[in-house]
Design an enzyme around this catalytic site. Structure first.
Site, PDB file in Angstrom:
ATOM      1  N   THR A  68       4.220   1.804   2.504  1.00 25.25           N
ATOM      2  CA  THR A  68       5.500   1.824   1.613  1.00 25.25           C
ATOM      3  C   THR A  68       6.258   2.838   2.421  1.00 25.25           C
ATOM      4  OG1 THR A  68       4.853   0.988  -0.415  1.00 25.25           O
ATOM      5  CG2 THR A  68       6.694   2.257  -0.501  1.00 25.25           C
ATOM      6  N   CYS A  69       5.792   4.021   2.322  1.00 21.94           N
ATOM      7  CA  CYS A  69       6.274   5.308   3.146  1.00 21.94           C
ATOM      8  C   CYS A  69       6.618   5.361   4.377  1.00 21.94           C
ATOM      9  CB  CYS A  69       5.499   6.536   2.689  1.00 21.94           C
ATOM     10  SG  CYS A  69       6.197   7.903   2.960  1.00 21.94           S
ATOM     11  N   GLY A  73       0.739  -1.188   0.000  1.00 25.09           N
ATOM     12  CA  GLY A  73       0.109  -0.214  -0.044  1.00 25.09           C
ATOM     13  C   GLY A  73       0.968   1.314   0.083  1.00 25.09           C
ATOM     14  N   CYS A  74       0.187   2.308  -0.226  1.00 26.97           N
ATOM     15  CA  CYS A  74       1.048   3.708  -0.417  1.00 26.97           C
ATOM     16  C   CYS A  74       1.626   4.091   0.716  1.00 26.97           C
ATOM     17  CB  CYS A  74       0.259   4.555  -1.148  1.00 26.97           C
ATOM     18  SG  CYS A  74      -1.509   5.092  -0.599  1.00 26.97           S
ATOM     19  N   TYR A  75       0.501   4.001   1.814  1.00 22.28           N
ATOM     20  CA  TYR A  75       0.999   4.641   3.145  1.00 22.28           C
ATOM     21  C   TYR A  75       1.860   3.687   3.776  1.00 22.28           C
ATOM     22  CZ  TYR A  75      -2.735   8.065   3.331  1.00 22.28           C
ATOM     23  OH  TYR A  75      -3.646   9.024   3.200  1.00 22.28           O
TER      24      TYR A  75
END
Lengths: 346, 346, 346, 346
Positions: free
Chosen positions: A153-154, A149-151
């Site tokens: 990953t970051c 997921g985007c969150y």
């Protein structure tokens, strides 16, 4: 030449996959799947692709697709990929799932947070979590990738080294995240209209956002113990970009240099993670359109906490870019192929 | 490998040149000129270049530069390029001037509109106006290129075919243009602050904007006669993009097909000009980050006028992209090299 | 205390009406009509009204409404008002229709441009076009007001004096208009999503926009002859604001002072039209949230044309504010009551 | 009629003060101070005030000003107010200082965080911290008001009740704040240009922002003990609005109803603090242009923490609105006078 098929090619992540694969010299998209736009020319849905993509949109037919391509990207709502795959398909084709279906190892956790019955729990164990910087070797051998997921990953890339090295107390982690609006998808909802988002900011999914258990699982691997965090995403009036600001209590007093050395140890050789210079905070604009994650930190001796920050383009490293990075690894290509994108500014 | 030097590398157009040349396989930037940031690392000025560009900013020294590089790009305020070049330099190095110094053949017109004395009028005749789609052959042989202005590029390409073919009355042309704020440059002015531009729109330079004579000269070549237009630029709260809406009276009744055929005749083989389908209007977002100009038109039988529209990224086709396209032509490279950029959306 | 009912209270114009009437000391809203949100608390639809408005949304019931209120505002799609009114209702209650149903005197023109059958053509003649600065006296006596469209308000006020005084040639008028996105309404459409509008600009409805005949009719009254114009609206990435840039050929040479004197003659006593100083161009931000229209002009002697500019808040003077201004006139109140809003900046 | 003078009338907070006081029926601005624009018409600096304000900008002359007005607002950089006031002035006129000079009781803390020598430490003790909801009675009697900072206002009001009632552990408070760009002021800096802020987000002043000790002091009063927090502000691409997301560990298990009851106990009678309904998160747009602070919270039983949220217009309740609220209290007027502003949406 790798033949790629995309299911969900007309969402924002699907569109970004097309953009990236158009610039990839060893891959080509041969199937633009979009249930909503069957038989419509892809370039009428995304006019930027006019005279670049000539294809029309196709229905979701995974069997047929599996016989035509080498890799399938599913950029679809949760549940769809799990409902379509089977052993026969996995024997024919590699699958990179951009949805959450195979990200969480404990099927009960998945079903609880996503309010869905998982249709292929038998493949969860095999699926590799496609966070390239951490699971690179497993990715190379995988048939089925759970693209992060985007969150997550970051967040994971920003916190991982300090947790792994035992510098921070896992029980104290708080992640305050901010995302551009492309993360909300291309569905026609009043909440995502220009006039509702522009000149506005809000938190959403407070304490219940579905990326929470995914982040906790990944951080748990780093900590070697179960981790519970607070995770609060916010919607920001910009198209692209995720910024996370994470807080944790340091287990002992540390210097800037010691922490910097830990980050460098993990990321010095990583092409897509940039550990910024002292006193430089990540900005989403500095990574826009690229596969970079910029990370940075600040020690607050007054409170004994450290503030960890990360910025990333949610559609690239947070979705399509990481998917291509995974594809490169799975097919034995140069990991950076097609991803040598210089961030666009302004 | 072509060695390139940039004077004015820290403005927005200069920064875009760096971005494009980083992705160009036959060129490399060896001189990052910026009088304002001498000795500062370029990647501290443009943090997106962190770990991509290691160089520090250099002073403007055209002699020294001419001895080190094959091509110099001047992305500087009006007057600077004209004050720096001479025959000796032009014998050593090719120059692509992104300022207005050599765009206008009549030096009096230049001096009147720009309120500047021209320091090298002797090179005006030789300089080639670098609108590649129109002056391609001359560009190949040039030593000195006057890289067109952003508004003139978009306007000329949108109107040129109809004027050349005599379909519209040159005396009736009105150009209403809209531009993103990067066109205003990176200078620290109150008028360009976020809070002044955001949620705002205005016309500026009404009837006196300095791109007017440049457009008139180019349209004059197409019309075979002197042309006087109204040109009104507007500032729009977005970073990139130019949209022009041009009006002219048709000289005779024409069908959609006839006009379309004229545009196709001029642009079918052009890689960077896309004539859109009927009823599709250009949108700046559909070309963002790319070298495309999207053009389209609408006949209004009620008034006997035609509305011609064009959209373009002001920093790419309107500045740095066209400069690279010119470089490619001057050095005998594939014209599209380094410019095969898929527009980024959203 | 005037009792007001709103049909269509949950659209953007309806919401703005509520905002304005909350600050009006002689009027109160007693009926918040919204077919889409029946029985839902109004402040759940517009959370800015939390603890300000306690009412729930009501169905559209014009008979019932007519018996409860003194004035009905219809802020609804075209066709609805015309389908609901009748003589009995008009005898009981004043109606201010924010839709286009009664703006155009020729029912055939209405039906052709709106692709609708008009359900109450018998009231078109009686209806007064509610452009207060021009039709003030008729408005005072009206039962039924056709509240002008946003583009027609800004355009007509910007051009009217020069046309009326015969300074410009009516056959040469071209209106290039730009609008914030609230003008597109609150419907959930992909085209109006944040990511589609933000960082983007486009023309739409080129040569066919339905405000064209409305503008032409009003300008025709000023010119004393039939007027045909080109009108091109554009969508701009901002919430509020309309800017129009209009072009026309001057019938004779005129000085700045002569033209200024004409504008002043029409508008010096008008509270809501501000004729700006020389060389000052209108900006939408300078009128945001207020009922002002800022107008300005520039003579271009080179081409013999004049450029007329106007800026306005599309939801205030372009919709709800003008509706309140009309209400004030109809009920014999101070015309500016509830409208003494200072523009909000930034 | 209260005569008001403003020192710093051309900054964003000063401009907002003018907007609010124009609508205040018991106050009028008689001195528009602006050292940068002396003798320039105020409405040329803020064109929204055209035909509303006729005055020209005046120099800073506090003696002269004190003899002409009843109240002086200083909307100036830190240090200026402290350098100008003295006993004589305070005997003549009430002062509401929008800078930080008198907010912090411990002058050493002020000097350390602001890197300034305090020029009037003798008045610090007397000055009243103008957070009206908390210090109402003291404000009524004050000569000198320290108008609270924007972040401290939003943060304190969001957290105060829970801290005062002992529900949360003061040692665990983390405040993640987000602000629109008007908070950065109207100075011409590259960092605040449209193209640098738009489509971008970043943290700044991490662990060193000067509002930190101000927040800590106010929370300390609530807690009855010294409080140390982490405070991280972020810059968001919007003009107005502050959103704070605060985290703290609950001291014991509590239900939604118990917490809600605490907030209601403090704010039920407060006109400008709105405690939102369950599951409704504050959004900055819902308070834009108004003096409201919207607060809300969410209990996370998984982590034992509570997330407290607050949204506010930084220029109104965070600056000029609160200043007017203080003025109203000091002069015995209705507290809400001139502040009954309905939030503007969209």
């Amino acid at each position: 030449m790798i033949k790629a098929g995309i299911i969900g090619a007309t969402g924002y992540a699907g569109g970004e996959l097309v953009r990236l694969l158009m610039g990839h010299k060893e891959a080509e998209v041969v199937w633009f799947g979009s249930r909503s736009y069957i038989d419509k020319r892809y370039s009428e849905v995304y006019q930027n692709m006019f005279q670049i993509v000539d294809a029309v949109c196709m229905d979701d037919n995974m069997e047929e697709l599996a016989s035509q391509v080498d890799v399938i990207f599913t950029a679809t709502p949760q549940g769809l990929c799990a409902s379509l795959i089977n052993e026969e398909i996995l024997n024919k084709v590699k699958i990179i799932d951009l949805s959450a279906d195979f990200r969480i190892k404990d099927v009960n956790v998945y079903e609880e947070w996503y309010k869905l019955e998982h249709k292929s729990p038998q493949f969860i164990e095999e699926a590799v979590y496609g966070l390239c910087e951490i699971n690179r070797e497993d990715i190379r051998k995988a048939r089925l990738i759970a693209n992060p997921g985007c969150y997550p990953t970051c967040t994971t890339l920003s916190i991982y080294p300090l947790l792994k090295e035992g510098l921070i107390d896992p029980a104290t982690i708080i992640v305050d995240a901010k995302s551009g609006t492309s993360g909300a998808g291309r569905g026609a909802k009043v909440d995502n209209l220009f006039c509702e988002v522009n000149e506005n900011m809000k938190a959403y999914g407070v304490a219940v956002h579905r990326h929470t258990p995914e982040i906790e699982e990944q951080l748990g691997y780093a900590a070697g113990q179960e981790v519970r965090i607070n995770f609060t995403p916010h919607l920001v009036p910009m198209n692209r970009g995720i910024l996370i600001t994470a807080y944790a209590t340091l287990k002992k007093e540390v210097s800037y240099e010691e922490v910097k050395q830990v980050y460098d140890q993990y990321y010095k050789k990583e092409r897509f993670v940039r550990v910024l210079d002292q006193e430089v905070c990540p900005q989403t604009k500095w990574v826009e359109g690229s596969n970079y994650v910029d990370v940075s930190f600040k020690i607050d001796n007054r409170t004994g906490r450290i503030i960890m920050m990360g910025a990333m383009d949610n559609l690239v490293k947070g979705a399509a870019g990481q998917a291509v990075q995974n594809m490169n690894l799975m097919f034995g290509l140069e990991e950076t192929m097609g991803l040598e994108l210089v961030p666009i500014f302004p």
